[in-house]
Design a protein around this motif. Structure first.
Motif, mmCIF file in Angstrom:
data_model
loop_
_atom_site.group_PDB
_atom_site.id
_atom_site.type_symbol
_atom_site.label_atom_id
_atom_site.label_comp_id
_atom_site.label_asym_id
_atom_site.label_seq_id
_atom_site.Cartn_x
_atom_site.Cartn_y
_atom_site.Cartn_z
ATOM 1 N N PHE A 84 11.864 58.728 71.776
ATOM 2 C CA PHE A 84 12.877 58.173 70.856
ATOM 3 C C PHE A 84 12.200 57.495 69.659
ATOM 4 O O PHE A 84 12.691 57.580 68.533
ATOM 5 N N ILE A 85 11.086 56.829 69.918
ATOM 6 C CA ILE A 85 10.350 56.177 68.816
ATOM 7 C C ILE A 85 9.851 57.254 67.834
ATOM 8 O O ILE A 85 9.963 57.123 66.619
ATOM 9 N N ALA A 86 9.331 58.348 68.400
ATOM 10 C CA ALA A 86 8.821 59.447 67.564
ATOM 11 C C ALA A 86 9.953 60.049 66.727
ATOM 12 O O ALA A 86 9.787 60.297 65.521
ATOM 13 N N LEU A 87 11.106 60.274 67.355
ATOM 14 C CA LEU A 87 12.245 60.868 66.632
ATOM 15 C C LEU A 87 12.704 59.957 65.499
ATOM 16 O O LEU A 87 13.009 60.422 64.397
ATOM 17 N N LYS A 88 12.721 58.662 65.798
ATOM 18 C CA LYS A 88 13.134 57.695 64.763
ATOM 19 C C LYS A 88 12.162 57.748 63.582
ATOM 20 O O LYS A 88 12.577 57.749 62.428
ATOM 21 N N ASP A 89 10.859 57.828 63.883
ATOM 22 C CA ASP A 89 9.855 57.894 62.813
ATOM 23 C C ASP A 89 10.047 59.138 61.952
ATOM 24 O O ASP A 89 9.961 59.076 60.730
ATOM 25 N N LYS A 125 4.403 56.283 68.640
ATOM 26 C CA LYS A 125 3.908 56.329 67.265
ATOM 27 C C LYS A 125 3.029 57.564 67.055
ATOM 28 O O LYS A 125 3.078 58.205 66.008
ATOM 29 N N ILE A 126 2.219 57.897 68.074
ATOM 30 C CA ILE A 126 1.340 59.071 67.947
ATOM 31 C C ILE A 126 2.171 60.356 67.969
ATOM 32 O O ILE A 126 1.939 61.280 67.180
ATOM 33 N N PHE A 176 -2.472 65.480 67.857
ATOM 34 C CA PHE A 176 -2.496 64.269 68.687
ATOM 35 C C PHE A 176 -3.696 63.403 68.319
ATOM 36 O O PHE A 176 -3.585 62.184 68.132
ATOM 37 N N LEU A 177 -4.840 64.065 68.197
ATOM 38 C CA LEU A 177 -6.090 63.341 67.933
ATOM 39 C C LEU A 177 -6.024 62.570 66.616
ATOM 40 O O LEU A 177 -6.335 61.375 66.563
ATOM 41 N N PHE A 178 -5.584 63.232 65.560
ATOM 42 C CA PHE A 178 -5.610 62.575 64.247
ATOM 43 C C PHE A 178 -4.432 61.635 64.051
ATOM 44 O O PHE A 178 -4.528 60.649 63.315
ATOM 45 N N SER A 179 -3.327 61.917 64.714
ATOM 46 C CA SER A 179 -2.223 60.965 64.678
ATOM 47 C C SER A 179 -2.656 59.684 65.405
ATOM 48 O O SER A 179 -2.372 58.570 64.965
ATOM 49 N N GLY A 180 -3.377 59.878 66.511
ATOM 50 C CA GLY A 180 -3.910 58.737 67.259
ATOM 51 C C GLY A 180 -4.901 57.950 66.421
ATOM 52 O O GLY A 180 -4.913 56.710 66.443
ATOM 53 N N PHE A 181 -5.700 58.664 65.652
ATOM 54 C CA PHE A 181 -6.677 58.013 64.773
ATOM 55 C C PHE A 181 -5.947 57.142 63.738
ATOM 56 O O PHE A 181 -6.297 55.981 63.504
ATOM 57 N N ALA A 224 -7.350 60.934 74.637
ATOM 58 C CA ALA A 224 -7.184 59.867 75.640
ATOM 59 C C ALA A 224 -7.769 58.563 75.113
ATOM 60 O O ALA A 224 -7.159 57.495 75.252
ATOM 61 N N LEU A 225 -8.934 58.664 74.479
ATOM 62 C CA LEU A 225 -9.602 57.466 73.968
ATOM 63 C C LEU A 225 -8.764 56.779 72.887
ATOM 64 O O LEU A 225 -8.593 55.555 72.891
ATOM 65 N N LEU A 226 -8.192 57.570 71.987
ATOM 66 C CA LEU A 226 -7.423 56.969 70.891
ATOM 67 C C LEU A 226 -6.086 56.394 71.374
ATOM 68 O O LEU A 226 -5.621 55.391 70.846
ATOM 69 N N LEU A 227 -5.476 57.034 72.388
ATOM 70 C CA LEU A 227 -4.240 56.472 72.964
ATOM 71 C C LEU A 227 -4.547 55.124 73.610
ATOM 72 O O LEU A 227 -3.842 54.136 73.397
ATOM 73 N N TRP A 228 -5.636 55.091 74.368
ATOM 74 C CA TRP A 228 -6.045 53.853 75.036
ATOM 75 C C TRP A 228 -6.383 52.774 73.998
ATOM 76 O O TRP A 228 -5.942 51.626 74.108
#
Lengths: 313, 245
Positions: B10-15, B98-99, B140-145, B228-232
Motif C-alpha cells: 500500500f505504501i508503494a502504491l501510494k508513492d 518505499k523500495i 530493487f537494488l537501486f531503489s534500496g540504494f 538484502a543488505l540495502l533492505l536491512w
C-alpha cells in the motif's frame, strides 16, 4: 476507571539538552487531558514518544494496556495522532488520503469506502472529495488530517496544537469537534499553549515547562489553588513607575503592569483595598478604575507556574 | 508477515500515485540515459548493440534511485514521512514499501526503455527470463540504494549530491561504456564493489550471450545479497532516526 495512558519517568534527551525530564502522569479513559506549556516546553516531544515516533531515552509508558517499548505496533494500531502540522499527502485527493490511512491502519477492505465517505461527510468535506489536499484551506486541511486519524476508530486520540493557525470560526468548530469526540467515548490527549483553550476543554491539565511537569490537576483544582490569591486591576490618573511602590504594600504579592493599568495579586482583598486607597491618597493620585477579580485560567496559570502568560501566546 | 507485506505494498502504491509523474523522476529515469547513450552511439555507430545492456542498466539506476530518493526527501521535508512511521507497520515494512515503489517504477521505466533499446540498438535476446530477473533485481537494488541514501542524509541537496557522487563514477567503471577487461587492475577491483557491474554483466549475458568477467550465477548471488543488505540498512536507518531524530 481504567487508565488510558500511564507514564513513569519518561525522559528524552538530545545530546546535553533534556527535552523531557522524568515526567510521571496518567490519563483516565474517557477524559480530555490537557498538556499545557509554552513553546519548547516538551509537549510535542512527549507526544512523539507516546505515539512511537521517537524512542524515550529513559522511562516507561503504557497506552491502553500495551507497553510502549515492547508492543509498539499494538499501541500504534489503537491510537490516532494528529501532529502539529497538517501533513497529509499534498498531491493526493482528500478521498485517497483517507483510503491510504485506512489501508495502513489495517481497516478491513470492505469498510474503506464507507468509512472514508462517512468521515468526509462528518467533517463537511464530501464535496471536496476529489480535490487535492494541497488545494484545501488551512481549516479544511486540519479537518481532513483529523479525519485520517479517526479512520480506524481509535479509542485514544492525540491532538498536538489542533487549533494552531486557525481563525476564530475554525477554532470554535474544532472545539465542538473535540467535545463531540469525547462524548462518543474517545479519550483525548490535547497539547496546547493556549491557556483558555485548555481551561475550556480539558478535565485535567498538566502544565509542563522545560521538560518538567509543574502542576497536574483538574481545571477547577488549578483555579481553586490559585484563588487563594485574588487580584485587583487598578489604574491611576498618573500611572508611570508605580509598580515598585505598589509591590511594597504589605498585602500585595505580585504586580504586573498591563497596558494602562496594574494587575495586583493580593493575599487579603479587604486589607489590600484599604492599603491601596491610603497609598493613592498619600501620593495624591486619583484612582481611574478599580476591579477586583477571581483568578482567570491565565492568572491561575501564572500564579502556579511563574510563567508569564505572554510567553504562552 | 502477510500484514507487513500488504502494508508495504500500500505504501508503494501510494508513492506511485503521488510521485509517478514528478518531472525529475521522469527525466532522470528515461531522458538522461537516452541522451547519454545517444552521445556514445554517434561517436561509435558500429558498436551500437554493445551499448544496449548499459543503457537499460543506466535507465534503471537513474529511474529507481530518483524515485525512492525524491519520494522520501519530499515527504521528509513536508512532514508526511512521519505518517507511515506513526502507522502500525514495522520499520521493515516501511523500508520495503518505499523500495517497492521504486521497483514498480523501475519496471515501468524498463517497459519503455527495453523496446526502445531493441528498436535503436538491435541487440540479440539470448535469455529473456534472465533479462526479466536482471531488471527486477536491479530495480530493487537501486531503489534500496536511493531509500538508504535519503534516510541517512539531513538535506534534500545532500541526497542528490551523494547519489550523483556514487552513480556517476559507477557508470564509467561498471562496464556500461567500457568493457571491464579494458580497465586497469586497480579500477577492476573498484568495479567489483559496484552493484552496477553485476547488473550490466547480467544484462550483457541476457541480451548478447557473453560476459566480460562475471558469469550470471555469481552476478545474481551478488545482486541478491545487495538487495538484502540495502533492505536491512534502510530498516536500520529508520530505527536510528527514531532513536536520534
Amino acid at each position: 476507571m481504567n487508565q488510558a495512558i500511564e507514564v513513569h519517568g519518561l525522559t528524552r534527551s538530545y545530546g546535553d539538552l533534556v527535552a523531557v525530564d522524568h515526567i510521571h502522569f496518567s490519563v483516565k479513559e474517557g477524559e480530555i487531558f490537557g498538556f499545557l506549556g509554552p513553546n519548547g516546553a516538551g509537549k510535542t516531544t512527549t507526544v512523539r514518544m507516546l505515539s512511537g515516533l521517537i524512542t524515550p531515552t529513559e522511562g516507561k509508558a503504557s497506552l491502553l494496556g500495551f507497553d510502549l517499548e515492547t508492543q509498539t505496533k499494538e499501541v500504534k494500531a489503537h491510537i490516532g495522532v494528529v501532529q502539529d502540522v497538517s501533513n497529509l499527502y499534498p498531491d493526493l485527493t482528500c478521498y485517497y488520503n483517507l483510503i491510504f490511512s485506512a489501508q495502513i491502519y489495517g481497516v478491513p477492505r470492505r469498510d474503506w469506502e464507507a468509512r472514508a465517505l462517512e468521515l468526509l461527510e462528518r467533517f463537511g468535506l464530501l464535496e471536496k472529495k476529489e480535490r487535492k489536499f494541497l488545494t484545501l484551506s488551512r481549516g479544511m486541511k486540519r479537518k481532513l488530517t483529523i479525519a485520517c486519524a479517526l479512520i480506524h476508530n481509535p479509542p485514544l486520540l492525540f491532538l498536538d496544537e489542533p487549533t494552531l493557525g486557525l481563525d476564530v470560526r475554525a477554532k470554535r468548530m474544532m472545539h465542538r469537534l473535540i467535545e463531540e469526540l469525547n462524548h462518543e467515548g474517545v479519550t483525548i490527549f490535547l497539547t496546547t499553549h493556549q491557556i483558555a483553550e485548555a481551561g475550556k476543554l480539558c478535565d485535567r491539565i498538566a502544565i509542563i515547562n522545560r521538560g518538567k511537569i509543574l502542576v497536574l490537576d483538574t481545571v477547577k483544582g488549578i483555579r481553586s489553588k490559585a484563588s487563594a490569591e485574588p487580584s485587583i486591576r487598578i489604574s491611576f490618573h498618573r500611572n508611570e513607575g508605580l509598580a515598585p511602590e505598589l509591590l511594597a504594600l504589605p498585602s500585595v504579592d505580585r504586580v504586573r503592569a498591563q497596558g494602562d493599568h496594574y494587575h495586583l495579586s493580593v493575599r487579603d482583598l479587604p486589607l489590600a483595598l484599604t492599603e491601596i486607597t491610603r497609598f493613592a491618597e498619600g501620593k495624591g493620585l486619583l484612582i481611574g478604575s478599580l476591579h477586583t477579580e477571581e483568578p482567570s485560567s491565565e492568572e491561575a496559570f501564572v500564579q502556579l507556574t511563574g510563567i508569564e502568560a505572554e510567553k504562552m501566546r | 508477515m502477510r500484514d507487513e507485506l500488504t502494508k508495504a505494498w500500500f505504501i508503494a502504491l501510494k508513492d506511485l500515485r503521488a510521485y509517478y509523474f514528478k518531472p525529475p523522476t521522469i527525466s532522470w529515469g528515461i531522458l538522461f540515459p537516452f541522451v547519454f547513450a545517444l552521445a556514445f552511439l554517434l561517436r561509435n555507430p558500429q558498436g551500437a548493440h554493445e551499448l544496449a545492456p548499459g543503457l537499460i542498466a543506466m535507465s534503471l539506476i537513474f529511474g529507481t534511485t530518483s524515485m525512492s530518493t525524491a519520494s522520501i526527501m519530499f515527504e521528509r521535508r513536508i512532514g508526511s514521512f512521519e505518517r507511515v512511521i506513526l502507522a502500525p507497520v514495522t520499520m521493515w515494512g516501511v523500508a520495503l514499501g518505499k523500495i517497492l515503489g521504486g521497483v514498480v517504477f523501475g519496471l515501468l521505466v524498463s517497459s519503455v526503455m527495453v523496446p526502445l533499446v531493441f528498436l535503436f540498438f538491435r541487440p540479440t535476446l539470448v535469455n529473456p527470463a534472465l533479462l526479466v530477473l536482471a531488471v527486477l533485481l536491479s530495480s530493487f537494488l537501486f531503489s534500496g540504494f536511493g531509500c538508504f541514501l535519503s534516510l541517512i542524509v539531513r538535506q534534500e541537496f545532500d541526497a542528490m549530491t551523494l547519489a550523483n557522487a556514487v552513480r556517476l563514477p559507477m557508470i564509467f567503471l561498471s562496464g556500461v561504456f567500457l568493457p571491464l577487461t579494458a580497465l586497469p587492475l586497480g579500477l577492476k577491483v573498484v568495479a567489483f564493489w559496484f552493484p552496477l557491474t553485476y547488473e550490466v554483466e547480467l544484462l550483457r549475458y541476457a541480451l548478447l550471450g557473453s560476459v566480460d568477467l562475471i558469469p550470471p550465477l555469481p552476478a545474481v548471488g551478488a545482486m541478491l545479497a545487495g538487495c538484502a543488505l540495502l533492505l536491512w540498512a534502510s530498516q536500520r536507518a529508520l530505527e536510528r532516526r527514531r532513536r536520534n531524530p
